[in-house]
Design an enzyme around this catalytic site. Structure first.
Site, PDB file in Angstrom:
ATOM      1  N   SER A  14      27.166  46.482  41.820  1.00 36.74           N
ATOM      2  CA  SER A  14      27.951  46.198  43.020  1.00 36.74           C
ATOM      3  C   SER A  14      28.921  47.310  43.374  1.00 36.74           C
ATOM      4  O   SER A  14      28.987  47.763  44.522  1.00 36.74           O
ATOM      5  CB  SER A  14      28.712  44.886  42.825  1.00 36.74           C
ATOM      6  N   GLY A  15      29.706  47.773  42.398  1.00 38.95           N
ATOM      7  CA  GLY A  15      30.692  48.815  42.657  1.00 38.95           C
ATOM      8  C   GLY A  15      30.069  50.148  42.994  1.00 38.95           C
ATOM      9  O   GLY A  15      30.488  50.838  43.935  1.00 38.95           O
ATOM     10  N   CYS A  42      25.164  41.249  38.866  1.00 34.16           N
ATOM     11  CA  CYS A  42      25.279  40.146  39.815  1.00 34.16           C
ATOM     12  C   CYS A  42      23.938  39.801  40.443  1.00 34.16           C
ATOM     13  O   CYS A  42      23.531  38.641  40.472  1.00 34.16           O
ATOM     14  CB  CYS A  42      26.293  40.487  40.902  1.00 34.16           C
ATOM     15  N   CYS A  47      25.289  36.444  39.112  1.00 37.32           N
ATOM     16  CA  CYS A  47      25.679  35.532  40.189  1.00 37.32           C
ATOM     17  C   CYS A  47      24.508  34.969  40.973  1.00 37.32           C
ATOM     18  O   CYS A  47      24.408  33.749  41.182  1.00 37.32           O
ATOM     19  CB  CYS A  47      26.607  36.238  41.181  1.00 37.32           C
ATOM     20  N   LYS A  50      21.749  32.947  38.879  1.00 34.00           N
ATOM     21  CA  LYS A  50      22.448  31.787  38.311  1.00 34.00           C
ATOM     22  C   LYS A  50      22.732  30.748  39.387  1.00 34.00           C
ATOM     23  O   LYS A  50      22.541  29.543  39.172  1.00 34.00           O
ATOM     24  CB  LYS A  50      23.743  32.256  37.664  1.00 34.00           C
ATOM     25  N   TYR A 184      33.425  30.735  31.964  1.00 33.49           N
ATOM     26  CA  TYR A 184      32.705  30.190  33.113  1.00 33.49           C
ATOM     27  C   TYR A 184      31.190  30.307  32.968  1.00 33.49           C
ATOM     28  O   TYR A 184      30.449  29.428  33.438  1.00 33.49           O
ATOM     29  CB  TYR A 184      33.186  30.852  34.409  1.00 33.49           C
ATOM     30  N   ILE A 185      30.690  31.348  32.291  1.00 36.62           N
ATOM     31  CA  ILE A 185      29.245  31.492  32.137  1.00 36.62           C
ATOM     32  C   ILE A 185      28.677  30.352  31.299  1.00 36.62           C
ATOM     33  O   ILE A 185      27.666  29.741  31.650  1.00 36.62           O
ATOM     34  CB  ILE A 185      28.898  32.855  31.509  1.00 36.62           C
ATOM     35  N   GLU A 188      28.876  27.036  33.303  1.00 43.53           N
ATOM     36  CA  GLU A 188      27.871  26.972  34.369  1.00 43.53           C
ATOM     37  C   GLU A 188      26.488  26.693  33.807  1.00 43.53           C
ATOM     38  O   GLU A 188      25.743  25.857  34.347  1.00 43.53           O
ATOM     39  CB  GLU A 188      27.892  28.277  35.157  1.00 43.53           C
ATOM     40  N   GLY A 272      31.595  35.874  25.894  1.00 46.60           N
ATOM     41  CA  GLY A 272      32.336  36.897  26.616  1.00 46.60           C
ATOM     42  C   GLY A 272      31.497  38.136  26.860  1.00 46.60           C
ATOM     43  O   GLY A 272      30.327  38.213  26.456  1.00 46.60           O
ATOM     44  N   ASP A 317      33.543  46.307  36.183  1.00 51.56           N
ATOM     45  CA  ASP A 317      33.787  45.681  34.877  1.00 51.56           C
ATOM     46  C   ASP A 317      34.034  46.681  33.760  1.00 51.56           C
ATOM     47  O   ASP A 317      34.648  46.336  32.750  1.00 51.56           O
ATOM     48  CB  ASP A 317      32.607  44.783  34.498  1.00 51.56           C
ATOM     49  N   THR A 325      32.506  40.430  41.047  1.00 51.96           N
ATOM     50  CA  THR A 325      31.682  41.259  41.924  1.00 51.96           C
ATOM     51  C   THR A 325      32.425  41.732  43.186  1.00 51.96           C
ATOM     52  O   THR A 325      32.409  42.927  43.502  1.00 51.96           O
ATOM     53  CB  THR A 325      30.399  40.508  42.311  1.00 51.96           C
ATOM     54  N   ARG A 333      34.718  50.783  47.453  1.00 52.07           N
ATOM     55  CA  ARG A 333      34.986  51.206  48.828  1.00 52.07           C
ATOM     56  C   ARG A 333      36.344  51.900  48.935  1.00 52.07           C
ATOM     57  O   ARG A 333      36.483  52.889  49.676  1.00 52.07           O
ATOM     58  CB  ARG A 333      34.916  49.997  49.758  1.00 52.07           C
ATOM     59  N   HIS A 452      38.657  14.968  59.602  1.00 51.18           N
ATOM     60  CA  HIS A 452      38.425  13.683  58.951  1.00 51.18           C
ATOM     61  C   HIS A 452      37.038  13.128  59.284  1.00 51.18           C
ATOM     62  O   HIS A 452      36.595  13.216  60.413  1.00 51.18           O
ATOM     63  CB  HIS A 452      39.487  12.680  59.412  1.00 51.18           C
ATOM     64  N   GLU A 457      40.572  18.078  53.995  1.00 50.74           N
ATOM     65  CA  GLU A 457      41.770  17.582  54.678  1.00 50.74           C
ATOM     66  C   GLU A 457      42.825  17.101  53.698  1.00 50.74           C
ATOM     67  O   GLU A 457      44.031  17.015  54.040  1.00 50.74           O
ATOM     68  CB  GLU A 457      41.429  16.449  55.640  1.00 50.74           C
TER      69      GLU A 457
END
Length: 463
Positions: A14-15, A42, A47, A50, A184-185, A188, A272, A317, A325, A333, A452, A457
């Site tokens: 990505s980077g 990713c 990402c 997954k 989180y991995i 998930e 990790g 990373d 990501t 950028r 609603h 909300e």
């Protein structure tokens, strides 16, 4: 001195992709080296695939939920091979798209493994033909964007476990899987595999998953996992893995001073990740590293992603700043704008939203309750919180809960953090992140008329 390239990028994740295309748009002569598929973690093994598995895993719940709405009961069956092939096809499609984007931007792609010979020279190896003589090129500026890789604990038999990289390559669905880790991995994949029909035993070192998230997010995810039938075993310490004669894996772990054993088909190690620095030749260019509290090394950079060598940079990373990501893209950028676009700028790491595509889903932006109180003091922070059954499940009978939470500075009513557990949390928090970034207050939320009926909300009706 003349160089072959104005910019050479190591790593087409990505980077690296974002930086190379942006730099080329300013007229720089750019090359990028990637020995794996183009797209990075990713797109290839993170990402994107997954999230596709998350979608697939939710159908088992939807079939059951539909009965509460009058639909006839069905007995759904998953074709694992068809699912994995479909995901792989989509990953390959996206990788080819990125290759096309590079070509359109005028970036030269080299399917080679790059390493530093000195601070301006790179050696390029062909991983498909190790005997081929390496090629050497020079660059005025070098960007390292190699990402990270999964790590494993040093316990006997750990080689019998797999990482998230291999989860997308399993030839058949595990009937019983043990998942190690509390990040989180791991969370998930626990939801994914349970939804796809596997028995899931989740071993974590602490008493709750997702350390570092808001306490109500941790508790909401934990309760949701348990309600979905995931066997979460906290306060455990892995001691060994052993392959049995029947081909399954014997997992031994300690809990409350006693050793327990389970047998599973597959062990996913998701404890990790660490920067992927091996073989880069960083020492040849004199690039300095730093270590985090776990002793994991990463590339040391300043606010403009510059290393201790003025013309060598690193993003994503491998710098171990905020390992997401969109952050790597923003860093890439900003680097290109600064170095080639005559627009010096750095990335602001405050109030970066994040999501966990667990089941239930969770997302946050800003400070947790604990962070806010540590920063300002307990008496200067006010918390608004609500927990309720979502309207969708009013007819399904499922034991599902949504949690919404605002962390507010007492005197000014400035919103310091927004947290949610429940369906579409990521979609909702993305919008909330704009408000938090702009410095919204509780009065601003109160003055906003809600949509609603919706879960979102609730954020503007909290009292």
């Amino acid at each position: 001195m003349s160089y072959d390239y104005d910019l050479f990028v190591i790593g087409a994740g990505s980077g690296g992709l974002a930086a190379s295309k942006r730099a080329a748009s300013y007229g720089a002569k750019v090359a990028i080296a990637e020995a794996d598929k183009v797209g990075g973690t990713c797109v290839i093994r993170g990402c994107v695939p997954k999230k596709l598995l998350v979608y697939a895993s939710k159908f088992s719940h939807l079939y059951h939920d539909a009965e509460g709405y009058g639909w006839r009961e069905v007995d759904p069956k998953l074709n694992w091979q068809k699912l994995i092939k479909a995901v792989d096809n989509e990953v390959n499609r996206l990788s080819q798209l990125h290759i096309g984007f590079l070509a359109k931007a005028g970036v030269e792609l080299m399917p080679l493994r790059a390493s530093l010979v000195d601070d301006h020279t790179l050696e390029l190896h062909n991983p498909q033909n190790p005997d081929q003589t390496p090629r050497r090129v020079t660059a005025a500026k070098i960007l390292i964007a190699v990402g990270g890789e999964a790590i494993k604990p040093k316990v006997p038999g750990i080689e019998h476990s797999i990482t998230s990289r291999e989860m997308f390559l399993l030839p058949k669905k595990p009937k019983r899987i043990a998942i190690l880790g509390a990040g989180y991995i791991s969370v998930e994949f626990a939801g994914i595999m349970k939804g796809l029909g596997s028995e899931v035993i989740h071993l974590i070192r602490g008493d709750r998953p997702l350390r570092g998230f808001d306490i109500d997010v941790q508790e909401g995810i934990y309760q949701g996992m348990v309600n979905h039938g995931i066997d979460v075993r906290g306060l455990t310490s892995l001691t060994s893995l052993q392959r049995t004669k029947k081909g399954n894996i014997r997992v031994a772990y300690e809990r409350d001073g006693e050793e327990s054993v389970i047998k599973v088909d597959t062990v996913l190690c998701a404890i990790g990740r660490s920067p992927k620095l091996s073989g880069l030749g960083l020492e040849n260019a004199g690039i300095q590293l730093k270590a985090n509290e776990r002793g994991i090394a990463s590339i040391a950079v300043d606010e403009y992603s510059r290393t201790n060598q003025a013309h060598i940079f690193a993003v994503g990373d491998c710098t171990d700043r905020v390992n997401l990501t969109p952050v790597a893209i923003a860093e890439g950028r900003a680097f290109a704008d600064t170095e080639f676009g005559n627009n010096p700028r750095s990335v602001n790491y405050d109030n970066i939203p994040s999501a966990v595509f667990s089941q239930p889903e969770a997302a946050s932006v800003g400070l947790t309750e604990a962070q806010a109180k540590a920063k300002l003091g307990e008496d200067k922070v006010k918390v608004y919180r609500a927990s309720f059954r979502p309207m969708f499940h009013s007819l399904t009978g499922a034991n599902e809960k949504v949690m919404v939470k605002l962390v507010v500075e007492q005197q000014t009513e400035w919103i310091m953090g927004v947290h949610m557990v429940g369906d579409y949390a990521a979609e909702i928090i993305q919008g909330m992140a704009i408000a938090v970034k702009m410095g919204a207050t509780k009065k601003d939320f109160d003055a906003t008329i809600g949509i609603h009926p919706s879960t979102a909300e609730e954020f503007v009706t909290l009292r």
